[in-house]
Design a protein around this motif. Structure first.
Motif, PDB file in Angstrom:
ATOM      1  N   PRO A 181      13.525  81.072  84.625  1.00  0.00           N
ATOM      2  CA  PRO A 181      14.370  79.883  84.807  1.00  0.00           C
ATOM      3  C   PRO A 181      13.540  78.629  85.062  1.00  0.00           C
ATOM      4  CG  PRO A 181      14.513  81.343  86.708  1.00  0.00           C
ATOM      5  CD  PRO A 181      13.769  82.091  85.651  1.00  0.00           C
ATOM      6  N   GLN A 182      14.044  77.492  84.593  1.00  0.00           N
ATOM      7  CA  GLN A 182      13.339  76.220  84.745  1.00  0.00           C
ATOM      8  C   GLN A 182      14.046  75.276  85.721  1.00  0.00           C
ATOM      9  OE1 GLN A 182      10.278  75.536  82.708  1.00  0.00           O
ATOM     10  NE2 GLN A 182      10.570  77.744  82.840  1.00  0.00           N
ATOM     11  N   SER A 183      15.219  75.692  86.183  1.00  0.00           N
ATOM     12  CA  SER A 183      15.988  74.867  87.122  1.00  0.00           C
ATOM     13  C   SER A 183      16.786  75.801  88.025  1.00  0.00           C
ATOM     14  CB  SER A 183      16.942  73.942  86.357  1.00  0.00           C
ATOM     15  OG  SER A 183      17.950  74.698  85.704  1.00  0.00           O
ATOM     16  N   PHE A 184      17.318  75.258  89.114  1.00  0.00           N
ATOM     17  CA  PHE A 184      18.131  76.084  90.005  1.00  0.00           C
ATOM     18  C   PHE A 184      19.434  76.499  89.329  1.00  0.00           C
ATOM     19  CE2 PHE A 184      15.355  74.295  93.314  1.00  0.00           C
ATOM     20  CZ  PHE A 184      15.036  75.467  93.969  1.00  0.00           C
ATOM     21  N   GLU A 185      19.906  75.677  88.422  1.00  0.00           N
ATOM     22  CA  GLU A 185      21.092  76.042  87.650  1.00  0.00           C
ATOM     23  C   GLU A 185      20.794  77.270  86.786  1.00  0.00           C
ATOM     24  OE1 GLU A 185      24.188  74.058  84.388  1.00  0.00           O
ATOM     25  OE2 GLU A 185      22.517  72.874  85.186  1.00  0.00           O
ATOM     26  N   GLU A 186      19.642  77.266  86.120  1.00  0.00           N
ATOM     27  CA  GLU A 186      19.251  78.406  85.308  1.00  0.00           C
ATOM     28  C   GLU A 186      18.958  79.635  86.173  1.00  0.00           C
ATOM     29  OE1 GLU A 186      16.091  77.546  82.594  1.00  0.00           O
ATOM     30  OE2 GLU A 186      17.099  75.797  81.731  1.00  0.00           O
ATOM     31  N   LEU A 187      18.410  79.394  87.366  1.00  0.00           N
ATOM     32  CA  LEU A 187      18.142  80.511  88.271  1.00  0.00           C
ATOM     33  C   LEU A 187      19.449  81.199  88.666  1.00  0.00           C
ATOM     34  CD1 LEU A 187      16.240  82.212  90.070  1.00  0.00           C
ATOM     35  CD2 LEU A 187      16.559  80.491  91.868  1.00  0.00           C
ATOM     36  N   ALA A 188      20.463  80.419  88.983  1.00  0.00           N
ATOM     37  CA  ALA A 188      21.760  80.989  89.358  1.00  0.00           C
ATOM     38  C   ALA A 188      22.323  81.838  88.218  1.00  0.00           C
ATOM     39  CB  ALA A 188      22.742  79.881  89.723  1.00  0.00           C
ATOM     40  N   GLN A 189      22.195  81.345  86.999  1.00  0.00           N
ATOM     41  CA  GLN A 189      22.675  82.077  85.835  1.00  0.00           C
ATOM     42  C   GLN A 189      21.896  83.381  85.665  1.00  0.00           C
ATOM     43  OE1 GLN A 189      22.727  79.755  82.214  1.00  0.00           O
ATOM     44  NE2 GLN A 189      22.982  81.570  80.905  1.00  0.00           N
ATOM     45  N   TRP A 190      20.558  83.305  85.820  1.00  0.00           N
ATOM     46  CA  TRP A 190      19.708  84.491  85.685  1.00  0.00           C
ATOM     47  C   TRP A 190      20.055  85.525  86.755  1.00  0.00           C
ATOM     48  CZ3 TRP A 190      16.289  87.376  88.495  1.00  0.00           C
ATOM     49  CH2 TRP A 190      15.479  88.264  87.781  1.00  0.00           C
TER      50      TRP A 190
END
Length: 413
Positions: A181-190
């Motif tokens: 992930p490159q952002s906290f938004e992407e981290l949440a999705q991952w």
């Protein structure tokens, strides 16, 4: 009446006697800071510089004793004496000397940052501002960078020179996480797509707190907002809503469904090494290298930072108010900020720590040397680390986040 006049004179004499050393010290400081750099260097010949610093790392000690000290002797005829002592201890010593009016001490350089710097600054224990006098600081340090202007939320104001940096990064197994992930938004999705494969340490732990602090930056909109407000509980309450919402959103998808958290980074690293989680984290961009060499971490371990920013922590060198050799201290610190000294410190043969210098300001030859230094496959390039670097804020937020995380996350069912 004569007795009264005599008493007044005695009191005045005592007052002048008590104040004169400080006045003399202030005059001496002003005189030093008015000198040009060549005059400052000339004053250092055949002098001893005593540097008080934490001595618990053999690599750091070897760098100072076997590399820095011989070169200071050869190039400036300065004898560097390293005195192992923890920061709270030497600050207590300086504080006692300040109260006693002792303006001729025996400490020339101190290694400090964070709360220790704040205490030293607030209590007038530092000489300066001196950094703008040093050629290497002016030439190679990005003085406009927030992590140079602030030391854990306290303005440095030229009273300490940046010696090195560490940065908060995430480590992952690229065989299991091909696209981190490159952002906290992407981290949440991952995290939602890979339930049970991510967690973070309890924020009573330094690393866990840093993870939550980085989210606090996002929730506040901009780290500058936090720096400008200083520690402000009302500000924290109003600007932490998004952070708590985020942590509660990912909570059911964490390791053990967020019902328990690793107590510290060691426990998180153990989960990562066993393959229970696919991502770990830490406040040192090169930390994975030794663990990979020891086969604790898989050889496929790599690092990433969030594009919204990565916490950075600079540590500094200061000069005490009563240093007996301020010119020698400035000369030694200026040398330790030279590209040669910083690039050597970066090499894992000694310390392996990131430079305090701006890589873009180095000469073409030094930039080439920088690229040749192999910090390891898991370490991000210096340009990437600098690009996403964000400074630490007031250390009181550490305790605030620690306490409120329990109320807002742990007890939120």
């Amino acid at each position: 009446m004569k007795k009264m006049r005599m008493l007044v004179w005695v009191v005045l004499l005592l007052f002048v006697s008590a104040c004169s050393p400080s006045t003399d010290a202030a005059k001496e400081s002003n005189t030093i800071l008015k000198k040009n750099w060549r005059e400052i260097e000339e004053t250092t010949k055949n002098k001893t510089v005593r540097m008080y610093m934490w001595g618990g790392d053999t690599g750091i000690n070897r760098y100072m004793d076997d590399w820095v000290a011989p070169r200071l002797k050869k190039e400036y005829n300065i004898t560097l004496k390293r005195v192992p002592m923890d920061a709270p201890e030497f600050l207590k010593k300086l504080s006692n000397e300040k109260r006693a009016g002792k303006d001729d001490g025996n400490i020339d350089i101190i290694w400090i940052n964070g709360e220790n710097f704040k205490n030293a600054k607030d209590n007038g224990l530092l000489f300066g501002p001196f950094v703008a006098k040093m050629p290497n600081y002016k030439k190679y340090v990005d003085a406009k960078s927030l992590d140079i202007q602030y030391d854990f939320g306290t303005k440095t104001e030229g009273l300490e020179a940046p010696w090195g940096k560490v940065q908060f990064v995430y480590q992952y197994d690229e065989k299991k996480v091909p696209n981190p992930p490159q952002s906290f938004e992407e981290l949440a999705q991952w995290v939602k797509e890979n339930p049970g494969r991510f967690t973070y340490p309890d924020p009573t732990d330094f690393t866990g707190n840093a993870f939550v602090r980085q989210l606090f930056y996002e929730s506040s909109g901009n780290v500058k907002n936090i720096l400008d407000s200083g520690y402000d509980e009302d500000f924290a309450q109003k600007n932490s809503v998004k952070m708590w919402d985020y942590l509660n959103e990912i909570k059911p998808y964490l390791w053990r469904e967020g019902k328990t958290y690793p107590n510290n980074l060691t426990e998180l690293d153990r989960l990562y090494s066993k393959g229970e989680v696919y991502i770990t984290m830490g406040y040192n961009e090169a930390r994975a290298e030794k663990l990979m060499k020891q086969s604790v971490f898989p050889a496929s371990t790599r690092s990433f930072v969030m594009k919204s920013g990565s916490l950075g922590n600079a540590h500094f060198l200061g000069i005490p108010f009563n240093s007996p050799n301020k010119e020698g201290a400035m000369t030694a610190i200026n040398f330790m900020l030279s590209p040669e000294a910083q690039l050597t410190k970066l090499d894992s043969e000694f310390w392996g720590e990131n430079m305090s210098l701006d890589p873009a300001r180095l000469s073409a030859a030094d930039q080439k040397k920088l690229k040749i230094i192999k910090r390891g496959k898991s370490v991000l390039p210096a340009e990437t680390l600098k690009k996403y670097l964000q400074p630490e804020v007031d250390s009181e937020y550490v305790a605030w986040l620690k306490e409120n995380w329990v109320n807002e996350v742990v007890q939120n069912k």
